[in-house]
Design a protein around this motif. Structure first.
Motif, PDB file in Angstrom:
ATOM      1  N   ASN A 322       0.833  -1.211   0.000  1.00  0.00           N
ATOM      2  CA  ASN A 322       0.000   0.000   0.000  1.00  0.00           C
ATOM      3  C   ASN A 322       0.865   1.257   0.000  1.00  0.00           C
ATOM      4  O   ASN A 322       0.520   2.275  -0.624  1.00  0.00           O
ATOM      5  N   GLY A 323       1.992   1.168   0.728  1.00  0.00           N
ATOM      6  CA  GLY A 323       2.913   2.298   0.762  1.00  0.00           C
ATOM      7  C   GLY A 323       3.499   2.616  -0.598  1.00  0.00           C
ATOM      8  O   GLY A 323       3.760   3.782  -0.923  1.00  0.00           O
ATOM      9  N   MET A 324       3.717   1.581  -1.406  1.00  0.00           N
ATOM     10  CA  MET A 324       4.186   1.799  -2.777  1.00  0.00           C
ATOM     11  C   MET A 324       3.148   2.587  -3.581  1.00  0.00           C
ATOM     12  O   MET A 324       3.490   3.506  -4.335  1.00  0.00           O
ATOM     13  N   ASP A 347      -5.406   9.913  -0.033  1.00  0.00           N
ATOM     14  CA  ASP A 347      -5.909   9.935   1.347  1.00  0.00           C
ATOM     15  C   ASP A 347      -6.245   8.537   1.848  1.00  0.00           C
ATOM     16  O   ASP A 347      -6.128   8.259   3.045  1.00  0.00           O
ATOM     17  N   LYS A 348      -6.626   7.650   0.944  1.00  0.00           N
ATOM     18  CA  LYS A 348      -6.976   6.287   1.344  1.00  0.00           C
ATOM     19  C   LYS A 348      -5.758   5.488   1.798  1.00  0.00           C
ATOM     20  O   LYS A 348      -5.866   4.606   2.653  1.00  0.00           O
ATOM     21  N   VAL A 349      -4.595   5.780   1.212  1.00  0.00           N
ATOM     22  CA  VAL A 349      -3.411   4.952   1.478  1.00  0.00           C
ATOM     23  C   VAL A 349      -2.269   5.721   2.134  1.00  0.00           C
ATOM     24  O   VAL A 349      -1.210   5.149   2.407  1.00  0.00           O
ATOM     25  N   GLY A 356       6.032   2.333   2.703  1.00  0.00           N
ATOM     26  CA  GLY A 356       6.646   2.394   1.384  1.00  0.00           C
ATOM     27  C   GLY A 356       8.053   2.951   1.454  1.00  0.00           C
ATOM     28  O   GLY A 356       8.959   2.502   0.728  1.00  0.00           O
ATOM     29  N   LEU A 357       8.263   3.923   2.366  1.00  0.00           N
ATOM     30  CA  LEU A 357       9.594   4.519   2.507  1.00  0.00           C
ATOM     31  C   LEU A 357      10.617   3.528   3.056  1.00  0.00           C
ATOM     32  O   LEU A 357      11.827   3.733   2.891  1.00  0.00           O
ATOM     33  N   LEU A 358      10.163   2.452   3.689  1.00  0.00           N
ATOM     34  CA  LEU A 358      11.098   1.409   4.141  1.00  0.00           C
ATOM     35  C   LEU A 358      11.875   0.824   2.973  1.00  0.00           C
ATOM     36  O   LEU A 358      13.007   0.348   3.139  1.00  0.00           O
ATOM     37  N   ASP A 364      16.124   2.908  -4.893  1.00  0.00           N
ATOM     38  CA  ASP A 364      15.734   4.308  -5.042  1.00  0.00           C
ATOM     39  C   ASP A 364      14.387   4.430  -5.756  1.00  0.00           C
ATOM     40  O   ASP A 364      13.717   5.460  -5.641  1.00  0.00           O
ATOM     41  N   ASN A 365      14.007   3.391  -6.480  1.00  0.00           N
ATOM     42  CA  ASN A 365      12.756   3.414  -7.234  1.00  0.00           C
ATOM     43  C   ASN A 365      11.705   2.590  -6.485  1.00  0.00           C
ATOM     44  O   ASN A 365      11.517   1.398  -6.747  1.00  0.00           O
ATOM     45  N   VAL A 366      11.039   3.228  -5.524  1.00  0.00           N
ATOM     46  CA  VAL A 366      10.119   2.536  -4.629  1.00  0.00           C
ATOM     47  C   VAL A 366       8.990   1.859  -5.385  1.00  0.00           C
ATOM     48  O   VAL A 366       8.582   0.732  -5.064  1.00  0.00           O
ATOM     49  N   THR A 367       8.481   2.514  -6.399  1.00  0.00           N
ATOM     50  CA  THR A 367       7.298   1.991  -7.095  1.00  0.00           C
ATOM     51  C   THR A 367       7.579   0.719  -7.890  1.00  0.00           C
ATOM     52  O   THR A 367       6.645   0.009  -8.267  1.00  0.00           O
ATOM     53  N   ASP A 368       8.850   0.430  -8.147  1.00  0.00           N
ATOM     54  CA  ASP A 368       9.201  -0.775  -8.902  1.00  0.00           C
ATOM     55  C   ASP A 368       9.918  -1.816  -8.048  1.00  0.00           C
ATOM     56  O   ASP A 368      10.654  -2.659  -8.567  1.00  0.00           O
TER      57      ASP A 368
END
Length: 520
Positions: A322-324, A347-349, A356-358, A364-368
């Motif tokens: 969810n953090g991603m 706002d939901k997540v 996600g910051l973990l 460096d590319n959190v979303t991937d």
């Protein structure tokens, strides 16, 4: 990605500073109120011996107070030098109670400390007693505001994340102040300080009684410490139980690590008294359990389960995912265009953004992030279990040992036989290090158990540091350890020297001839 070596050195430096600082804080908190008690008896009875008790223990208080101030200031400076991103990210909330502490409590405490030492011949009895009371009040108010700030790190309430400023912002100071963790932590910590002051006076008084020195003075001091210590240690144990409940409510991972609870414990949950936690097999070998106790401590019931490490990690893995999503939506909000739909989705997540910051530790590319990286980040959400498990049990064992010492001392004081019980006096002397052992292990459990977070669930430790080189932190760490060790040696030298001189140094030979005097 930030150097792990830099993060580890920064953590070590702050930990050493905090542990050094807390060698002095508990004694300041406890001894200040003992001085109030002694001087109150002097004002009410007019007996000079209580005035001299206040002056003698007050000198030891002053030596300790000076070192506490020195180490405390250095620790606060580190938020700017070593933890700059942390200060930027949460400074609006964290800085408020620290500013109040400096403006209100520290100034009050520091001003009246001077009046305490210089006002004996300039103030009336009641005026000087008021000064002593304000020193104690200032010390405790100082602890209150610092613990409000620390409790917010454990349970961040009354704040929200602003995507426009990329910072946490205060929404309710009342929620921060009345944070349930803050209230429990404050009372538990100051009560531990009262125990420290009581054990300090009890042990040194026992030393004089064993050597038949200043007996009248020592018996009175021993009695005050025993009575104050009984009340204080009972408060610590009862409030420690309440603290356990709050941890079970808002920091389930910390509780699971403390108890080496690998699997979710079905009700009624048992407390592991002893055992050998094994992080590799995720089992506790040779476990000795007390039925029902963990459920009562953690949930105040015998019908609710206590979450285990395996289930918590699985839950945290979902929060990392969810953090991603939150991180990706935040980038959209930052880069534009901003739409109501994007804001609503964020706002939901957004409560899982910290998880996600973990992943910043691994990419460096959190979303991937890969599945392996997500699992590694979820694994990090539980601190090493064995150090938590044993530190907590050392703290508890120290507390119950002090309970026995204080009750035995109080009982024999009531019978006016304490000076005849050599075994009790030796036991009281041996108990001197116990409050410090309990305090240091207690803070270890509180702070190490919060890892990998500086702000629980919001800001990971590994992205909270300043942009320093590891060598800079290493060199300052070495300098700090050397300097603080020298200060500690100086304090111990001054304390031991003054204790050896004894109360008779105030009025030569005066109390030696009260060996058979009854307390009064």
């Amino acid at each position: 990605m930030i150097s792990e070596h830099l993060v580890d050195l920064s953590r070590l430096q702050f930990a050493i500073t905090a542990l050094y600082h807390f060698l002095f804080v508990p004694l300041t908190l406890g001894l200040s109120w003992i001085l109030v008690i002694m001087e109150s008896v002097y004002v009410m009875t007019g007996k000079e011996i209580y005035r001299d008790m206040t002056k003698f223990w007050g000198k030891l208080f002053g030596i300790n107070f000076a070192l506490g101030v020195t180490t405390g200031l250095t620790m606060e400076f580190q938020f700017g030098t070593n933890w700059a991103y942390y200060s930027h990210y949460v400074g609006d909330i964290f800085g408020a109670p620290l500013a109040i502490e400096g403006l209100m409590a520290f100034m009050l405490e520091s001003t009246f400390v001077g009046m305490f030492f210089l006002g004996w011949d300039r103030l009336s009895k009641r005026q000087h007693l008021t000064t002593t009371f304000l020193v104690a009040l200032g010390s405790n108010l100082s602890a209150l505001w610092i613990l409000v700030a620390n409790a917010w790190m454990q349970n961040p309430v009354g704040a929200h994340f602003n995507y426009e400023t990329m910072r946490m912002e205060l929404t309710s100071f009342a929620e921060v102040f009345f944070n349930p963790v803050a209230q429990v932590k404050f009372i538990h910590t100051v009560a531990a300080g009262y125990v420290t002051g009581a054990m300090f006076v009890l042990s040194i008084s026992a030393y004089y009684l064993l050597r038949n020195r200043d007996v009248g003075f020592a018996r009175r001091s021993f009695a005050v410490a025993a009575g104050f210590g009984v009340a204080a240690i009972c408060s610590v144990i009862l409030l420690g139980d309440e603290s356990g409940y709050e941890v079970g409510d808002v920091q389930k991972t910390k509780l699971a690590a403390i108890e080496a609870e690998w699997e979710t414990a079905e009700p009624p949950a048992a407390f592991t008294l002893f055992g050998w936690p094994n992080d590799e097999t995720m089992e506790t070998d040779y476990a000795v359990k007390i039925p029902y106790l963990l459920g009562i401590i953690a949930t105040r019931s015998v019908t609710e389960p206590v979450a285990g490490i395996k289930d918590l990690r699985a839950e945290h893995e979902d929060r990392v995912r969810n953090g991603m999503k939150a991180y990706a939506l935040l980038k959209q909000l930052r880069d534009g265009p901003v739409t109501e739909e994007t804001k609503a989705e964020f706002d939901k997540v957004k409560d899982d953004l910290g998880y996600g910051l973990l992943l910043k530790k691994y990419t460096d590319n959190v979303t991937d992030a890969t599945d392996e990286q997500i699992k590694a980040a979820a694994h990090d959400t539980v601190p090493p279990v064995a150090p938590m498990f044993w530190a907590f049990r050392i703290m508890v064992a120290s507390g119950f040992t002090m309970l026995i010492i204080f009750f035995l001392s109080f009982y024999h004081c009531a019978k006016r036989q304490e000076y005849k019980k050599k075994w009790l006096l030796r036991l009281a002397m041996l108990g001197l290090p116990l409050p410090w052992i309990a305090a240091e292990t207690g803070w270890f459990v509180a702070e190490f158990g919060r890892q990998p977070w500086t702000i629980s669930g919001i800001l990971p430790t590994h992205i909270s540091t300043s942009t320093l080189s590891a060598s800079d932190v290493q060199n300052s760490l070495i300098a700090l350890v050397v300097f603080y060790t020298l200060l500690l040696i100086v304090e111990l030298y001054l304390m031991i020297r003054f204790v050896r001189q004894g109360p008779s140094s105030l009025h030569t030979g005066r109390y030696h001839y009260e060996a058979s005097a009854e307390r009064g």
